[in-house]
Motif scaffolding. Sequence first.
Motif, PDB file in Angstrom:
ATOM      1  N   LEU A 145       0.836  -1.199   0.000  1.00  0.00           N
ATOM      2  CA  LEU A 145       0.000   0.000   0.000  1.00  0.00           C
ATOM      3  C   LEU A 145       0.871   1.250   0.000  1.00  0.00           C
ATOM      4  N   TYR A 146       1.929   1.220   0.777  1.00  0.00           N
ATOM      5  CA  TYR A 146       2.803   2.384   0.911  1.00  0.00           C
ATOM      6  C   TYR A 146       3.564   2.689  -0.383  1.00  0.00           C
ATOM      7  N   LEU A 147       4.046   1.657  -1.060  1.00  0.00           N
ATOM      8  CA  LEU A 147       4.933   1.879  -2.203  1.00  0.00           C
ATOM      9  C   LEU A 147       4.247   1.831  -3.567  1.00  0.00           C
ATOM     10  N   PHE A 148       3.061   1.287  -3.635  1.00  0.00           N
ATOM     11  CA  PHE A 148       2.418   1.177  -4.951  1.00  0.00           C
ATOM     12  C   PHE A 148       1.324   2.218  -5.197  1.00  0.00           C
ATOM     13  N   HIS A 149       0.852   2.894  -4.162  1.00  0.00           N
ATOM     14  CA  HIS A 149      -0.302   3.766  -4.399  1.00  0.00           C
ATOM     15  C   HIS A 149       0.012   4.934  -5.326  1.00  0.00           C
ATOM     16  N   LYS A 150       1.208   5.509  -5.222  1.00  0.00           N
ATOM     17  CA  LYS A 150       1.538   6.635  -6.100  1.00  0.00           C
ATOM     18  C   LYS A 150       1.745   6.196  -7.548  1.00  0.00           C
ATOM     19  N   PRO A 151       2.514   5.140  -7.824  1.00  0.00           N
ATOM     20  CA  PRO A 151       2.606   4.699  -9.225  1.00  0.00           C
ATOM     21  C   PRO A 151       1.255   4.311  -9.816  1.00  0.00           C
ATOM     22  N   LEU A 152       0.396   3.667  -9.017  1.00  0.00           N
ATOM     23  CA  LEU A 152      -0.923   3.302  -9.522  1.00  0.00           C
ATOM     24  C   LEU A 152      -1.776   4.534  -9.790  1.00  0.00           C
ATOM     25  N   LEU A 153      -1.654   5.552  -8.954  1.00  0.00           N
ATOM     26  CA  LEU A 153      -2.358   6.810  -9.198  1.00  0.00           C
ATOM     27  C   LEU A 153      -1.931   7.403 -10.540  1.00  0.00           C
ATOM     28  N   THR A 154      -0.628   7.405 -10.789  1.00  0.00           N
ATOM     29  CA  THR A 154      -0.126   7.926 -12.058  1.00  0.00           C
ATOM     30  C   THR A 154      -0.643   7.107 -13.237  1.00  0.00           C
ATOM     31  N   LEU A 155      -0.590   5.797 -13.113  1.00  0.00           N
ATOM     32  CA  LEU A 155      -1.023   4.923 -14.198  1.00  0.00           C
ATOM     33  C   LEU A 155      -2.516   5.072 -14.493  1.00  0.00           C
ATOM     34  N   LEU A 156      -3.342   4.985 -13.469  1.00  0.00           N
ATOM     35  CA  LEU A 156      -4.783   4.928 -13.680  1.00  0.00           C
ATOM     36  C   LEU A 156      -5.395   6.298 -13.953  1.00  0.00           C
ATOM     37  N   HIS A 157      -5.015   7.279 -13.174  1.00  0.00           N
ATOM     38  CA  HIS A 157      -5.662   8.594 -13.274  1.00  0.00           C
ATOM     39  C   HIS A 157      -5.022   9.466 -14.352  1.00  0.00           C
ATOM     40  N   GLU A 158      -3.701   9.573 -14.307  1.00  0.00           N
ATOM     41  CA  GLU A 158      -3.025  10.431 -15.272  1.00  0.00           C
ATOM     42  C   GLU A 158      -2.794   9.726 -16.607  1.00  0.00           C
ATOM     43  N   GLY A 159      -2.393   8.463 -16.534  1.00  0.00           N
ATOM     44  CA  GLY A 159      -2.075   7.750 -17.767  1.00  0.00           C
ATOM     45  C   GLY A 159      -3.291   7.282 -18.531  1.00  0.00           C
ATOM     46  N   LEU A 160      -4.228   6.626 -17.845  1.00  0.00           N
ATOM     47  CA  LEU A 160      -5.397   6.051 -18.510  1.00  0.00           C
ATOM     48  C   LEU A 160      -6.637   6.942 -18.427  1.00  0.00           C
ATOM     49  N   GLY A 161      -6.550   8.017 -17.664  1.00  0.00           N
ATOM     50  CA  GLY A 161      -7.656   8.961 -17.591  1.00  0.00           C
ATOM     51  C   GLY A 161      -8.877   8.440 -16.865  1.00  0.00           C
ATOM     52  N   ILE A 162      -8.709   7.495 -15.975  1.00  0.00           N
ATOM     53  CA  ILE A 162      -9.832   6.950 -15.205  1.00  0.00           C
ATOM     54  C   ILE A 162     -10.279   7.977 -14.166  1.00  0.00           C
ATOM     55  N   GLY A 163     -11.559   8.034 -13.926  1.00  0.00           N
ATOM     56  CA  GLY A 163     -12.115   9.022 -13.012  1.00  0.00           C
ATOM     57  C   GLY A 163     -11.662   8.834 -11.572  1.00  0.00           C
ATOM     58  N   PRO A 164     -11.885   9.860 -10.736  1.00  0.00           N
ATOM     59  CA  PRO A 164     -11.387   9.836  -9.352  1.00  0.00           C
ATOM     60  C   PRO A 164     -11.895   8.665  -8.521  1.00  0.00           C
ATOM     61  N   VAL A 165     -13.190   8.453  -8.482  1.00  0.00           N
ATOM     62  CA  VAL A 165     -13.748   7.396  -7.637  1.00  0.00           C
ATOM     63  C   VAL A 165     -13.295   6.026  -8.126  1.00  0.00           C
ATOM     64  N   ALA A 166     -13.338   5.808  -9.443  1.00  0.00           N
ATOM     65  CA  ALA A 166     -12.918   4.521 -10.001  1.00  0.00           C
ATOM     66  C   ALA A 166     -11.432   4.276  -9.742  1.00  0.00           C
ATOM     67  N   THR A 167     -10.620   5.320  -9.838  1.00  0.00           N
ATOM     68  CA  THR A 167      -9.191   5.190  -9.549  1.00  0.00           C
ATOM     69  C   THR A 167      -8.970   4.798  -8.092  1.00  0.00           C
ATOM     70  N   PHE A 168      -9.657   5.477  -7.206  1.00  0.00           N
ATOM     71  CA  PHE A 168      -9.532   5.210  -5.771  1.00  0.00           C
ATOM     72  C   PHE A 168      -9.888   3.757  -5.463  1.00  0.00           C
ATOM     73  N   LEU A 169     -11.012   3.304  -5.980  1.00  0.00           N
ATOM     74  CA  LEU A 169     -11.460   1.942  -5.712  1.00  0.00           C
ATOM     75  C   LEU A 169     -10.562   0.905  -6.385  1.00  0.00           C
TER      76      LEU A 169
END
Length: 352
Positions: free
Chosen positions: A292-316
């Motif tokens: 959780l500590y080390l993957f949340h930021k890369p996943l945020l970049t991938l899903l939200h910034e890279g793939l353009g997934i919405g906020p709630v869907a990215t969070f979940l």
Amino acid sequence: MPPAQAPFQPGGIAPGLSAYFDLVRFGAAAVVFLDHLCPVLFGTPTSLFPGHDAVIVFFVLSGYVVAMVVDRRETSPTAFATARLARLWSVMVPALLLGLALDVGMKGELELAAVVASLLNLAFLAQLWLLDIAPPHNPPMWSLSYEAWYYLVLGLWQFGRGHRWWLAAGAVCLAGPKIVVLLPVWTLGVLLYRWRPRLEPRLAAALLALSVLLYVGAYVIDLPNQARTFLSAVTSGRSWRLGASTAFLADYLLGLVIALNFIAVDNLPRLGRLLAAMRPFCAGLASCTLSLYLFHKPLLTLLHEGLGIGPVATFLAIIALIPLLALATEHQRHLWRNALASPLRRLMPIPR
């Protein structure tokens, strides 16, 4: 008459306290997660979730737990080094590779600076002295460079025998002021494990309440930020050289509050029994902490910034992916221990 001390488990602490530490460990990682994601995804104030405070909780808890395993399980230099490196690298290596892959995907090339930053973090050199080098898309990794040097200092002290003063002092000098200035916070956890005071339950309950009230007060006045402002003023703005350690004056106070909290919980038998009943659930949460500590930021970049997934869907999605990543990383650290044991055995022992 003082309360009877809960029996030690093979791991070194009573089941209730072990479950509490698991909850605290996961809770601290969740606070860091929320601190980084919520302002980006939902526009919450950056001060709402105290991510830096959560890291200080990690440091005190880490000192306690590492002192315990050195005392009870990792009783040789090789066992200690193998277990510590496997714990960190089992998650760091995949997280760093994901960060590099994201960097290539976003920039179209693998930059030398990104590779060097990743290698420096992998070798725990990225925070030495004036260095402050984050790997691609993973700024939370700074704290692991601190932790690794604390492990080294304790290992040299524990296993260096007649040379331990010189070896530990040498490691402290190499680490530089940023890392050293928070060493007392981590060492507080070590001392707490070795001291473990016994209190009457009533006094322990009062101490628990006091620790909560003190922290709430520190949170309300934003004590770390006040400490940073004060240090900047008295150093004429030069305190930036301490990087993530600029709030160390507040961190010392927070470390003491955390220690009071741990002492209180360790002396509350009823609470301990309740927590012990929840131990499997707590352990399950804690087993995902480093992921959780080390993957949340890369996943945020991938899903939200890279793939353009919405906020709630990215969070979940991140919440759903973390346990899967934990299964593939920190749950497999026994493979890392097996791979590291032989090379480390050839490089050691530490001089006796």
